[in-house]
Scaffold this motif. Sequence first.
Motif, PDB file in Angstrom:
ATOM      1  N   GLN A 157      -3.349  -3.622   3.549  1.00 55.63           N
ATOM      2  CA  GLN A 157      -2.872  -3.634   4.683  1.00 55.63           C
ATOM      3  C   GLN A 157      -3.352  -2.367   5.370  1.00 55.63           C
ATOM      4  O   GLN A 157      -2.641  -1.140   5.489  1.00 55.63           O
ATOM      5  CB  GLN A 157      -1.091  -3.444   4.409  1.00 55.63           C
ATOM      6  CG  GLN A 157      -0.270  -3.494   5.472  1.00 55.63           C
ATOM      7  CD  GLN A 157       0.027  -4.902   6.292  1.00 55.63           C
ATOM      8  OE1 GLN A 157      -0.685  -5.756   5.866  1.00 55.63           O
ATOM      9  NE2 GLN A 157       0.639  -4.680   7.632  1.00 55.63           N
ATOM     10  N   LYS A 196      -1.611 -12.057   8.555  1.00 51.97           N
ATOM     11  CA  LYS A 196      -0.882 -11.584   7.264  1.00 51.97           C
ATOM     12  C   LYS A 196      -0.626  -9.964   7.537  1.00 51.97           C
ATOM     13  O   LYS A 196       0.768  -9.671   7.356  1.00 51.97           O
ATOM     14  CB  LYS A 196      -2.087 -11.687   6.275  1.00 51.97           C
ATOM     15  CG  LYS A 196      -1.446 -11.530   4.891  1.00 51.97           C
ATOM     16  CD  LYS A 196      -1.084 -10.004   4.539  1.00 51.97           C
ATOM     17  CE  LYS A 196      -2.221  -9.155   4.385  1.00 51.97           C
ATOM     18  NZ  LYS A 196      -1.887  -7.744   4.070  1.00 51.97           N
ATOM     19  N   ARG A 206       3.518  -8.996   7.651  1.00 54.82           N
ATOM     20  CA  ARG A 206       3.794  -7.721   6.702  1.00 54.82           C
ATOM     21  C   ARG A 206       4.232  -6.878   7.346  1.00 54.82           C
ATOM     22  O   ARG A 206       5.304  -6.057   6.924  1.00 54.82           O
ATOM     23  CB  ARG A 206       2.569  -7.345   5.543  1.00 54.82           C
ATOM     24  CG  ARG A 206       3.136  -6.313   4.724  1.00 54.82           C
ATOM     25  CD  ARG A 206       2.344  -6.330   3.237  1.00 54.82           C
ATOM     26  NE  ARG A 206       2.450  -5.254   2.551  1.00 54.82           N
ATOM     27  CZ  ARG A 206       3.493  -5.530   1.378  1.00 54.82           C
ATOM     28  NH1 ARG A 206       4.014  -6.653   1.162  1.00 54.82           N
ATOM     29  NH2 ARG A 206       3.715  -4.489   0.497  1.00 54.82           N
ATOM     30  N   LYS A 239      12.996  -4.917   3.956  1.00 53.03           N
ATOM     31  CA  LYS A 239      12.375  -6.135   3.857  1.00 53.03           C
ATOM     32  C   LYS A 239      13.011  -7.045   3.162  1.00 53.03           C
ATOM     33  O   LYS A 239      13.663  -6.836   2.044  1.00 53.03           O
ATOM     34  CB  LYS A 239      10.912  -5.910   3.580  1.00 53.03           C
ATOM     35  CG  LYS A 239      10.387  -4.981   4.539  1.00 53.03           C
ATOM     36  CD  LYS A 239       9.487  -5.741   5.624  1.00 53.03           C
ATOM     37  CE  LYS A 239       8.830  -4.635   6.391  1.00 53.03           C
ATOM     38  NZ  LYS A 239       8.432  -5.377   7.757  1.00 53.03           N
ATOM     39  N   HIS A 249      12.050 -10.526   0.820  1.00 58.26           N
ATOM     40  CA  HIS A 249      11.126 -11.553   0.219  1.00 58.26           C
ATOM     41  C   HIS A 249      11.913 -12.548  -0.207  1.00 58.26           C
ATOM     42  O   HIS A 249      12.868 -12.338  -1.124  1.00 58.26           O
ATOM     43  CB  HIS A 249      10.505 -10.719  -1.000  1.00 58.26           C
ATOM     44  CG  HIS A 249       9.769  -9.353  -0.792  1.00 58.26           C
ATOM     45  ND1 HIS A 249       8.324  -9.506  -0.918  1.00 58.26           N
ATOM     46  CD2 HIS A 249       9.922  -8.223  -0.151  1.00 58.26           C
ATOM     47  CE1 HIS A 249       7.913  -8.141  -0.526  1.00 58.26           C
ATOM     48  NE2 HIS A 249       8.779  -7.456  -0.077  1.00 58.26           N
ATOM     49  N   LEU A 278       4.610 -10.945   0.139  1.00 59.71           N
ATOM     50  CA  LEU A 278       4.441 -10.445   1.451  1.00 59.71           C
ATOM     51  C   LEU A 278       5.581  -9.759   2.125  1.00 59.71           C
ATOM     52  O   LEU A 278       5.520  -8.742   2.521  1.00 59.71           O
ATOM     53  CB  LEU A 278       3.889 -11.727   2.383  1.00 59.71           C
ATOM     54  CG  LEU A 278       3.082 -11.398   3.622  1.00 59.71           C
ATOM     55  CD1 LEU A 278       2.174 -12.392   4.107  1.00 59.71           C
ATOM     56  CD2 LEU A 278       3.931 -11.130   4.852  1.00 59.71           C
ATOM     57  N   CYS A 329       7.909 -11.192   4.803  1.00 60.41           N
ATOM     58  CA  CYS A 329       8.073 -10.864   6.452  1.00 60.41           C
ATOM     59  C   CYS A 329       9.298 -11.205   6.727  1.00 60.41           C
ATOM     60  O   CYS A 329       9.637 -10.791   7.909  1.00 60.41           O
ATOM     61  CB  CYS A 329       7.209 -12.299   6.953  1.00 60.41           C
ATOM     62  SG  CYS A 329       8.197 -13.846   6.672  1.00 60.41           S
TER      63      CYS A 329
END
Lengths: 651, 144
Positions: free
Chosen positions: A231, A262, A266, A315, A317, A323, A325
């Motif tokens: 990343q 991607k 992310r 975040k 998951h 990842l 998103c």
Amino acid sequence: MGKGYMGKILTVDLTVGDITEEIIPDDVYEKYLSGMGLAAYILYNRIPAGADPLGPDNILGFVSGLLTGTGSLFAGRWMVVGKSPLTGSWGDANCGGNFSPAIKRCGYDGIFFKGISSRPVYLYIGKGKAELRDASHVWGRDAVEAEKMLLKDTPAGARVALIGPSGEKLSLISGISNDGGRMAARSGLGAVMGSKMLKALVLSGANRIAVHNREEIKKLSRKCNKWVQFQPPFLPGSMMPYVGAFMRMMPTVLAQDGMLYKILLRKWGTGSLNQMSIEMGDSPIKNWKGNNEDFGPKKSVTTNPDVFTDREMIKYHCYSCPLGCGGICSMTGKYSETHKPEYETVLALGGLCLNEDVDSIFYLNEALNRAGMDTISAGATVAFAIECYEEGILTKKDTDGLELSWGNSDAIIALVDKMISREGIGDILADGSRVAARKLGKGSERFTVHAGGQELAMHDSRNDPGFALHYSVEPTPGRHTIGAGLYYEMFQLWKKVKGLPKVSPLYFKGSKYVVDEEKAVRGAACSKFMNVLNGAGLCMFGSFLGANKIPTFEWLTAATGWNKGPEEYMEIGERIQTLRQAFNVKHGIEPKNFKISDRAVGKPPLSGGANKGRTVDIDKMMEGYWEQFGWDIVTGKPGAECMARLDIEVQ
Amino acid sequence: MSYKITDACNGCGACKKVCPVDAIHGDKKKPHVIDAELCIECGACGRVCPREAVQDGFGIVCEMIKRSEWGKPVFDRKKCMSCVICLDACPVGCLTLSEAVPKDPHGYPSLNNEEACLGCGFCAYECPVDAVTMDYDRRGGGRG
């Protein structure tokens, strides 16, 4: 030694309250995989022709995927399937979160409901026992509140899928929620669940999931994870519209490698596209009659992706996703938090309605998730209503005084609240734009943008004709999660599957609109591959990494021990596609009637903006696609020879 | 393969009480039986049996171990990808995700309810990136 799947399904007859376990023979999995393939096999064989989608004969299935729980990554997708009351065809909706492994932990690959209960019930499975329980205390409650109530009485780790009030009120654009408002939103299957008086499934199992070679799967996963964790620092959100504008101005297209997407996913999630897609011509604006100039960077700036990550507390998951998103965002007003609004939601309730008020989008996101109503169809139906108001088909008298003008966020909120509660004009709009147009008449049909009754997603088919194709030819019409020119580029299937055409790294934009056999091959490959993913329970975003970076076929072989390669799995995908099309034919669907609305193919073409002058020859594209499957090129129906070649027994 | 209870069982009921999936039945002071269909092979029954009356799937007799000495999961945050596979693998739901911190927006797993943990090791077994290991030595022994 296991093969990744559980080998059993649970069937529940809600009319009589019977719950039965069924063993599924191995050869069914070898022919159809698990997940949606298994579901296609069950539904095609068991729903009688012409069944009322909201009647007792319809079957509603909840399926996990073959790779879920095997140690592969991106395998947290579950699907709900049934005959859609919105389109009358095969219906399915896909969702993440943690519900997919919960199905397998209970010992099943799928749970199928038929019949209609006489009172509100929910299915509880725990410690090897399945039972129907009274749901009257949660009936009428919103999906987030009811989920919390149901989890109160269950052991830690239980998972819930359920409908909100929209499903209970049989809204044809209602879906099914899990994990606090994630939605399996499309095809209107929430209404099927509501018609069965089934409020929820509460699953609390701890079964082990046995596989052929877990170490090999883990090895593949570790390699894949390295790509996901790569990343590098990226541009700030404020630069994204300029990236989109650059893409618009270029006469050529740089074929996309999914690694770029991607990185965006992310960092921001799907919201990374909020402004970029508008500028490049991917987002439909003003009910598909406007263009990027109507909603330029100064207007869309309120939906800069940084606005969403600034409000992100953590975040999110889905199960087995490296990842992440998703996100949980804080908000002010009636609700304190919400799942981070997705690109589709932001555009359907934003640009499509010329709505610049991001706070209204946060509110509507949570309100619709709680109600269990599809944000795409809700936004598209609001945009349709605004155009009807503009054209004088709807008046203030019809809207109970609402000034339904473009971008009036107070009126949009009030209208959606009415759709959720089915009050006044909201009652007409709660079944989507096609049903509303039939009720309103006065030529309002010309303002609907749909395929077979399903409102189109926020990807403009005039910008990527591949979307026009898949919106029109899929057995589940109007869907953006199966194929497109862009998706074929990112899947990079030619790196694994023999005979598939490679995409040139640079090509002229005009070539996208040329209809030829190669485009048909690409389209068919996307459909077949997505069926494999949906049988495996994998995430489409993960697969955008590209076939060399996400080992879909290798995982499947390591999980099952089958002697199959990419071509054999693609043939399974072809079989599933043909079976779903045969399901539609069995139920009297004429595939050619799923062709998308003229506006979405540029008839007439737009007079300005990114897609100015673009028209898509959809008829020719549909014929070419059907030919790839060996279906009749005039009717789109699979013939007896095609069914025999794929070893499908005709019903 | 399912665990089994041998004739050495005196029906004390300790295994029945600890089993997370209610796979064991039998009356007090009567020989108990494990339902092979329901058994998830967590091994907790074997670790609580005072009579060495439980055999694992390979026929090996399980040794009784003090609960405070059962292995516990240890998480390596550098390897962890926040995918929550471990949380799902846990048969008693004793793991939880941490809150995000300013420089890292992802949540990470930790042992939330140590008393409920059965030391089964499923979290470590299912983690694809070896971010979870079982600490069997920390308290001087445990299931190997």
